[in-house]
Each structure stands twice: as structure tokens, then as C-alpha cells.
Design an enzyme around this catalytic site. Structure first.
Site, PDB file in Angstrom:
ATOM      1  N   HIS A  84      31.863  51.200  31.754  1.00 40.71           N
ATOM      2  CA  HIS A  84      32.897  51.562  32.718  1.00 40.71           C
ATOM      3  C   HIS A  84      34.078  52.182  31.970  1.00 40.71           C
ATOM      4  O   HIS A  84      34.564  51.629  30.981  1.00 40.71           O
ATOM      5  CB  HIS A  84      33.364  50.348  33.521  1.00 40.71           C
ATOM      6  CG  HIS A  84      34.109  50.740  34.751  1.00 40.71           C
ATOM      7  ND1 HIS A  84      35.410  51.207  34.710  1.00 40.71           N
ATOM      8  CD2 HIS A  84      33.744  50.775  36.053  1.00 40.71           C
ATOM      9  CE1 HIS A  84      35.819  51.493  35.939  1.00 40.71           C
ATOM     10  NE2 HIS A  84      34.815  51.241  36.774  1.00 40.71           N
TER      11      HIS A  84
ATOM     12  N   PHE B  16      31.628  33.520  39.007  1.00 35.23           N
ATOM     13  CA  PHE B  16      33.079  33.447  39.122  1.00 35.23           C
ATOM     14  C   PHE B  16      33.461  33.369  40.598  1.00 35.23           C
ATOM     15  O   PHE B  16      33.500  34.385  41.299  1.00 35.23           O
ATOM     16  CB  PHE B  16      33.706  34.667  38.451  1.00 35.23           C
ATOM     17  CG  PHE B  16      33.025  35.041  37.148  1.00 35.23           C
ATOM     18  CD1 PHE B  16      32.832  34.089  36.159  1.00 35.23           C
ATOM     19  CD2 PHE B  16      32.538  36.325  36.946  1.00 35.23           C
ATOM     20  CE1 PHE B  16      32.190  34.414  34.974  1.00 35.23           C
ATOM     21  CE2 PHE B  16      31.904  36.663  35.761  1.00 35.23           C
ATOM     22  CZ  PHE B  16      31.729  35.707  34.770  1.00 35.23           C
TER      23      PHE B  16
ATOM     24  N   ASP C 154      34.985  33.618  43.766  1.00 33.45           N
ATOM     25  CA  ASP C 154      36.122  34.344  44.323  1.00 33.45           C
ATOM     26  C   ASP C 154      35.989  34.446  45.838  1.00 33.45           C
ATOM     27  O   ASP C 154      35.326  33.634  46.467  1.00 33.45           O
ATOM     28  CB  ASP C 154      36.237  35.726  43.675  1.00 33.45           C
ATOM     29  CG  ASP C 154      35.086  36.659  44.057  1.00 33.45           C
ATOM     30  OD1 ASP C 154      34.099  36.185  44.670  1.00 33.45           O
ATOM     31  OD2 ASP C 154      35.169  37.856  43.757  1.00 33.45           O
TER      32      ASP C 154
ATOM     33  N   ASP D 177      26.591  37.634  38.679  1.00 33.63           N
ATOM     34  CA  ASP D 177      27.890  37.827  39.334  1.00 33.63           C
ATOM     35  C   ASP D 177      28.286  39.293  39.311  1.00 33.63           C
ATOM     36  O   ASP D 177      28.752  39.843  40.319  1.00 33.63           O
ATOM     37  CB  ASP D 177      28.956  36.985  38.636  1.00 33.63           C
ATOM     38  CG  ASP D 177      30.297  37.046  39.344  1.00 33.63           C
ATOM     39  OD1 ASP D 177      30.996  38.075  39.218  1.00 33.63           O
ATOM     40  OD2 ASP D 177      30.661  36.083  40.047  1.00 33.63           O
TER      41      ASP D 177
ATOM     42  N   ASP E 157      29.543  44.058  42.133  1.00 32.10           N
ATOM     43  CA  ASP E 157      29.395  45.519  42.201  1.00 32.10           C
ATOM     44  C   ASP E 157      28.742  45.941  43.513  1.00 32.10           C
ATOM     45  O   ASP E 157      29.092  46.978  44.086  1.00 32.10           O
ATOM     46  CB  ASP E 157      28.545  46.032  41.029  1.00 32.10           C
ATOM     47  CG  ASP E 157      29.293  46.015  39.706  1.00 32.10           C
ATOM     48  OD1 ASP E 157      30.544  45.985  39.741  1.00 32.10           O
ATOM     49  OD2 ASP E 157      28.643  46.015  38.648  1.00 32.10           O
TER      50      ASP E 157
END
Length: 336
Positions: free
Chosen positions: A50, A231, A233, A309, A314
Site C-alpha cells: 500500500h 482487531f 472494531d 482481519d 479490506d
């Protein structure tokens, strides 16, 4: 002492009232993930590919990652407020763009000596939006986090997070403990059904980002990286609902559709996050099983919850319009 994220997820799932888990759909999703790993679509290489991320050759990569994950929380705005954007990016990537812009402008932003004394005005300028009007959410909280971690790094670790890594002897779990013990703003814990549970979203993503950036080598070499969970979220649960692995009760779904805020530590919030961790752990086990059933060697330190994750997160970004009808839980706070 809090249960670790995996133990917390198992405990929460045993006591859930507001969510359901569909194991058959976890198995179906595992088939999809297995194919994408084989096709190299899911790969540790994706992090450094990226354009906004540093490479492992960047001498400031560790400082950059630590700074980013200290600030990596709460990018959404209540209601229909315009999103905070930097260089056309939103959310996490807007943060990356803002920090990279500051570095190009000569701001010593990755240096704890600078950000341990940073003012709200200085950070506001560094994180300024494209339109110059919309401010990053929770600006004051971000300043407090930077000051806290910066002072600790200077006082105890010679101003370098890499010294924290070196103390942990290639153990992700030792590093996780150090992070949450030494830097309270990473201490993502709550009380659920009488027990202290943990999610450690930002602390684990910090370890995951180091592992990903260095592709499991050098600073990213952890002999127990497979013990790091996803993670937890507010976006990944949308994808888990989309794939049918997670389901909200009608009562919870109706509440989420109202767009009302949940308080940090709310039972419903913890169940969504705990179930997300549990599902991805089950997904990981199913993927490992597929490798074994096909007579293939499975490197468990390569196929882990970090990569799963990344794939789910993504997927949400690439299919945002398709998934937007699925409401997400909203909490104003520093933990995710």
C-alpha cells in the site's frame, strides 16, 4: 487480571444475549479464504504494497507504525456529518496520509520528543482536512494519547519503541503485555458478566502492523504470532454479518438502525466485539483444517488472524456501498 482477548471472546460467547454465531457459514467462509490464500490474494505482502505504508527498509518504519496505532481510533462522525478527509482518503488511510504529509513538510512528528509535548493546535494543523473545516474526531483525546506514550518512551525506553520490541524476545504475547501495561491508552478492557475481559484492538494491531511490515522477519519476527486475534472494531462485524457468520437479535438490529451511540463497555458492544474475535478464531481453525485435509503444510505463523482481519477489513472498504445497509455499532472512544 483481565482474560486475554481469546479467552474473553470464549467467555462472552458462552453468555451472549444479543448476537448469534452460525458455524456452517464460518465453514463456507473458510473455503473462500483458503482459495484466496492459495491465489496470494490474502498475503502478508499486502501491507507494504500500500502506497501510504512504510517499507521494511524505512529506518523510521517502527516509529511511524507506533505513532499511527497510537492515533488509530474513531474516525467516523455522528449523524450525517461530512467525513474527515485528507488527500481524498477517509478513516485510517486519511490518518496515514496526514502523517506522511507532515513528514514531507518537515514536521518531526514520529519523534516522541516532539509529540510528548504536542499541543492541540499543532496536532489540529497536522491532521487538517482537505476542506480545512472538518476536524478529526476526538482531537483532545489524541493529544492526550500522544503525550502519554511519548513521555513513557522518553522516560523508560530511550525514546524508541524498538527497545520495547527487543525486550520481548520475539514473543508477540510478551510485547502485548508490555504495551498494555506501560501505555494505558492501549488498555482496552471492560467488565462483562462479572469478569474483566479484554479486546486490545490497538495493541494487537500495532503488533500485527509490525509483523506485516517486516513480513515476519527482523523486528516482525514473533514465534507466537498466531496467538494474536483479530482487531475488534466496528467495521469488521459488518462483514461478518454480510457473510452470515454473525447475526444480531431483532432487538439489537433495530437499536443499531437508530444510529444511537452505545456507551463504552455496554453489554451489546462487548458481545459484538467478543463474537467477532471468536468467529475469526474459528475461521482460522477451519482454514488450517482445509490445508491439512488437502495434505499441504500449513505455516500457522503465516496463516493467522492478522491476515484474516486484513481480508475482512479490506472487503468492507471495497464493498462499502453493498454493505452500508448493515448498521454498525457506534461508540465514541479511544480503543477502536
Amino acid at each position: 487480571m483481565a482474560l486475554n482477548p481469546r479467552e474473553s471472546a470464549e467467555y462472552i460467547v458462552k453468555n451472549v444475549k444479543h448476537v448469534k454465531i452460525h458455524y456452517n457459514n464460518i465453514e463456507k467462509l473458510a473455503q473462500t479464504v483458503y482459495k484466496k490464500i492459495k491465489e496470494k490474494i490474502i498475503s502478508v505482502d499486502n501491507f507494504s504494497q500500500h502506497e501510504l505504508h512504510p517499507s521494511d527498509k524505512d529506518i523510521h518504519a517502527i516509529d511511524w507504525i507506533f505513532l499511527i496505532d497510537t492515533l488509530n481510533f474513531c474516525f467516523w462522525t455522528p449523524g450525517n456529518d461530512t467525513k474527515w478527509k485528507v488527500n481524498g482518503q477517509t478513516g485510517y488511510f486519511a490518518l496515514c496520509a496526514a502523517i506522511n504529509r507532515a513528514i514531507k513538510e518537515g514536521v518531526d512528528i514520529t519523534n516522541p520528543k516532539f509529540y510528548s509535548k504536542i499541543s492541540e493546535e499543532e496536532l489540529d494543523k497536522i491532521l487538517r482536512s482537505d476542506d480545512g473545516i472538518i476536524k478529526v474526531p476526538l482531537l483532545e483525546a489524541r493529544v492526550n494519547c500522544l503525550r502519554e506514550v511519548g513521555l513513557k518512551l522518553i522516560e523508560k525506553y530511550d525514546g524508541k519503541f524498538e527497545n520495547c520490541i527487543k525486550l520481548c524476545n520475539n514473543s508477540a504475547q510478551k510485547l502485548l503485555k508490555l504495551i498494555v501495561d506501560e501505555f494505558p491508552c492501549f488498555r482496552d478492557e471492560a467488565i462483562y458478566c462479572g469478569k474483566q475481559v479484554s479486546f486490545y484492538k490497538r495493541a494487537q494491531i500495532l503488533i500485527g502492523d509490525i509483523w506485516s511490515c517486516f513480513r515476519g522477519k527482523n523486528y516482525g519476527e514473533f514465534n507466537d504470532i498466531e496467538t494474536i486475534t483479530m482487531f475488534a472494531d466496528y467495521r469488521v462485524p459488518q462483514v461478518l454479518v454480510h457473510f452470515g457468520t454473525l447475526e444480531y437479535t431483532e432487538e439489537l438490529l433495530n437499536f443499531l438502525k437508530t444510529d444511537k451511540l452505545l456507551n463504552a463497555g455496554d453489554e451489546r458492544e462487548q458481545e459484538i466485539r467478543g463474537a467477532s474475535i471468536y468467529i475469526v478464531e474459528e475461521l482460522k481453525k477451519n482454514v488450517w483444517k482445509l490445508f491439512e485435509e488437502n495434505g499441504e503444510n500449513i505455516e500457522k505463523n503465516i496463516v493467522n488472524s492478522i491476515l484474516l482481519d486484513h481480508f475482512l477489513w479490506d472487503y468492507r472498504r471495497k464493498n462499502a456501498k453493498e454493505l452500508e445497509f448493515i448498521p454498525f455499532h457506534k461508540v465514541l472512544g479511544i480503543y477502536y
